[in-house]
Design a protein around this motif. Structure first.
Motif, PDB file in Angstrom:
ATOM      1  N   ALA A 216       0.923  -1.212   0.035  1.00  5.09           N
ATOM      2  CA  ALA A 216      -0.067   0.095  -0.130  1.00  5.09           C
ATOM      3  C   ALA A 216       0.826   1.290   0.126  1.00  5.09           C
ATOM      4  O   ALA A 216       0.579   2.327  -0.742  1.00  5.09           O
ATOM      5  N   THR A 217       2.036   1.369   0.891  1.00  5.25           N
ATOM      6  CA  THR A 217       2.879   2.232   1.060  1.00  5.25           C
ATOM      7  C   THR A 217       3.448   2.443  -0.599  1.00  5.25           C
ATOM      8  O   THR A 217       3.659   3.752  -1.088  1.00  5.25           O
ATOM      9  N   PHE A 218       3.961   1.740  -1.123  1.00  5.54           N
ATOM     10  CA  PHE A 218       4.639   1.409  -2.344  1.00  5.54           C
ATOM     11  C   PHE A 218       3.572   2.181  -3.692  1.00  5.54           C
ATOM     12  O   PHE A 218       3.979   2.962  -4.360  1.00  5.54           O
ATOM     13  N   ILE A 219       2.427   1.781  -3.744  1.00 11.09           N
ATOM     14  CA  ILE A 219       1.361   2.191  -4.387  1.00 11.09           C
ATOM     15  C   ILE A 219       1.177   3.659  -4.212  1.00 11.09           C
ATOM     16  O   ILE A 219       1.106   4.442  -5.290  1.00 11.09           O
ATOM     17  N   ALA A 220       1.051   4.123  -2.787  1.00 12.18           N
ATOM     18  CA  ALA A 220       1.023   5.505  -2.665  1.00 12.18           C
ATOM     19  C   ALA A 220       2.028   6.383  -3.301  1.00 12.18           C
ATOM     20  O   ALA A 220       1.725   7.500  -3.612  1.00 12.18           O
ATOM     21  N   SER A 227       7.007  -4.796  -8.314  1.00 10.60           N
ATOM     22  CA  SER A 227       7.456  -6.096  -8.820  1.00 10.60           C
ATOM     23  C   SER A 227       7.822  -6.725  -7.396  1.00 10.60           C
ATOM     24  O   SER A 227       8.253  -6.217  -6.400  1.00 10.60           O
ATOM     25  N   GLU A 228       8.160  -8.146  -7.955  1.00 11.52           N
ATOM     26  CA  GLU A 228       8.571  -9.051  -6.691  1.00 11.52           C
ATOM     27  C   GLU A 228      10.005  -8.332  -6.239  1.00 11.52           C
ATOM     28  O   GLU A 228      10.355  -8.359  -5.013  1.00 11.52           O
ATOM     29  N   ALA A 233      13.200  -5.332  -2.045  1.00  6.13           N
ATOM     30  CA  ALA A 233      14.060  -4.277  -1.606  1.00  6.13           C
ATOM     31  C   ALA A 233      13.500  -3.437  -0.893  1.00  6.13           C
ATOM     32  O   ALA A 233      14.050  -2.779   0.152  1.00  6.13           O
ATOM     33  N   TYR A 234      12.058  -3.153  -0.920  1.00  8.01           N
ATOM     34  CA  TYR A 234      11.390  -1.934  -0.399  1.00  8.01           C
ATOM     35  C   TYR A 234      11.139  -2.513   1.313  1.00  8.01           C
ATOM     36  O   TYR A 234      11.107  -1.814   2.172  1.00  8.01           O
ATOM     37  N   MET A 235      11.000  -3.862   1.289  1.00 10.58           N
ATOM     38  CA  MET A 235      11.007  -4.464   2.738  1.00 10.58           C
ATOM     39  C   MET A 235      12.463  -4.869   3.307  1.00 10.58           C
ATOM     40  O   MET A 235      12.274  -5.383   4.451  1.00 10.58           O
ATOM     41  N   VAL A 239      14.874 -11.679  -2.010  1.00 10.87           N
ATOM     42  CA  VAL A 239      13.844 -12.462  -3.069  1.00 10.87           C
ATOM     43  C   VAL A 239      13.189 -13.578  -2.466  1.00 10.87           C
ATOM     44  O   VAL A 239      12.097 -14.066  -2.339  1.00 10.87           O
ATOM     45  N   ALA A 240      14.307 -14.458  -2.167  1.00  8.43           N
ATOM     46  CA  ALA A 240      14.063 -15.736  -1.686  1.00  8.43           C
ATOM     47  C   ALA A 240      13.102 -15.685  -0.335  1.00  8.43           C
ATOM     48  O   ALA A 240      12.107 -16.430  -0.199  1.00  8.43           O
ATOM     49  N   THR A 241      13.259 -14.854   0.637  1.00 12.28           N
ATOM     50  CA  THR A 241      12.496 -14.511   1.870  1.00 12.28           C
ATOM     51  C   THR A 241      11.244 -14.243   1.408  1.00 12.28           C
ATOM     52  O   THR A 241      10.330 -14.551   2.193  1.00 12.28           O
ATOM     53  N   LEU A 242      10.994 -13.185   0.515  1.00 12.47           N
ATOM     54  CA  LEU A 242       9.866 -12.611  -0.041  1.00 12.47           C
ATOM     55  C   LEU A 242       9.137 -13.706  -0.491  1.00 12.47           C
ATOM     56  O   LEU A 242       7.851 -13.839  -0.069  1.00 12.47           O
ATOM     57  N   ARG A 243       9.462 -14.683  -1.334  1.00 11.65           N
ATOM     58  CA  ARG A 243       8.912 -15.919  -1.872  1.00 11.65           C
ATOM     59  C   ARG A 243       8.289 -16.672  -0.745  1.00 11.65           C
ATOM     60  O   ARG A 243       7.094 -16.987  -0.633  1.00 11.65           O
TER      61      ARG A 243
END
Length: 366
Positions: A216-220, A227-228, A233-235, A239-243
């Motif tokens: 939501a913050t990225f969209i704002a 993207s993935e 990167a934002y969090m 990428v492996a952890t995000l998946r």
């Protein structure tokens, strides 16, 4: 003349009106809290594998010890004098064992500061709830998308809000110079988040909350979905952890979308292919569909049980334990870590599934 203008100014000034104390049942709010001050006690929290006879438990309790039952969470709380936590825990285990019950997640807590809402004057408490119930509903509008995932029925939402008001009454410490309204507002957001934690596990709910907040913050900021790689990167994650976390969120959303857990799975017709014409691969999938359907049906609420009983609620943890360890490739230890619950607690819910599933599979074999 100056006095008249001063009085008129005071009447019109909204800050002056805001300073007027609230009165409930003819008693100013501050005086009402003083009539039932918050006190310290020791408390034992526990659940059991079947509902306890509360009247019999209350009759057997030692003098000065009380018990309360949270129907929504299936949680019992036994309160006694300060310093009695370990003795109360042993007493509860022994009493449950004598009555053929097994305690689940028994935990002793010391120096708990609480008040019993029933100790407040009845008119004071009734007026306070009538005032803060609508205020709380308005405050919760910002959380309504989350709340509706768990409380789609407006009547259930209204009941839950008043339960939260009473919960805040029990926890509010009038000696800390924080108004009750401000205390209630801060707790409401926490309790809304706990709805997801209680239903699907603390870790999964927290992971979903962080991901949705980051998206939501990225969209704002960028007026598009990330993207993935951008989201990772934002969090501040790989990428492996995000998946891996996204799979946890997908599992959580899948559990929410199992409408058949709440809506009578036996009323759903399953069309099977003709075994004489269908290839083996399709028949294998059909058999897996039947097995999956039987598992979901085994986790549905018992239509003969009350909604406040454990058997009257969808067995989501039991379903997750069976499905993810059977088809999801996870061990109970891994799943316990993901859902932030003990393997013992998972086994209690999984055992309920096993009993019902045996009956379902026997019907399929006929």
């Amino acid at each position: 003349m100056s006095d008249i203008f001063a009085t008129a100014s005071s009447t019109l000034d909204p800050r002056a009106r805001a300073r007027q104390p609230l009165v409930f049942g003819g008693i100013p709010e501050a005086e009402g809290w003083a009539l039932a001050p918050i006190t310290a006690r020791d408390r034992v929290h526990f659940r059991v594998d079947r509902e306890l006879p509360l009247d019999e438990l209350r009759a057997d309790l030692p003098d000065g010890v009380t018990v309360s039952y949270d129907q929504g969470d299936g949680l019992y709380r036994v309160d006694g004098a300060r310093g009695s936590a370990s003795v109360l825990a042993d007493w509860v285990r022994a009493w449950c064992a004598r009555h053929g019950c097994t305690t689940v997640g028994l935990r002793a807590e010391t120096d708990v500061r609480r008040r019993a809402p029933k100790d407040l004057p009845p008119d004071f408490l009734a007026d306070l709830c009538r005032h803060y119930g609508p205020v709380s509903l308005k405050r919760l509008q910002r959380n309504m998308s989350t709340i509706r995932l768990h409380l789609p029925d407006p009547d259930d939402l209204g009941q839950q809000v008043y339960e939260w008001v009473l919960k805040a009454v029990g926890q509010f410490d009038e000696t800390k110079s924080v108004p009750f309204g401000a205390f209630l507002a801060t707790q409401l957001s926490k309790w809304v988040h706990d709805l997801g934690r209680n239903a699907h596990g603390r870790t999964a709910a927290d992971t979903e909350h962080k991901q949705q907040k980051a998206i939501a913050t990225f969209i704002a900021e960028h007026q598009r979905r990330p993207s993935e790689k951008e989201l990772a990167a934002y969090m501040g994650q790989s990428v492996a952890t995000l998946r891996r976390n996204s799979q946890t969120v997908a599992t959580l959303n899948g559990l929410r979308n199992l409408q058949s857990l709440d809506g009578g799975p036996d009323g759903t017709e399953i069309l099977l292919p003709d075994s004489g014409e269908a290839p083996d691969e399709i028949m294998g999938e059909a058999e897996q569909t039947l097995l999956s359907h039987a598992l979901t049906a085994a986790c549905a609420p018992d239509p003969n049980a009350r909604r406040d009983q454990r058997a009257g609620q969808p067995n989501v943890l039991g379903w997750a334990t069976w499905y993810l360890t059977t088809w999801g490739g996870q061990t109970k230890t891994q799943l316990s870590s993901d859902l932030n619950t003990s393997v013992r607690n998972m086994n209690v819910y999984a055992d309920r599934v096993e009993k019902a599933l045996k009956d379902r599979l026997a019907e399929l074999a006929e």
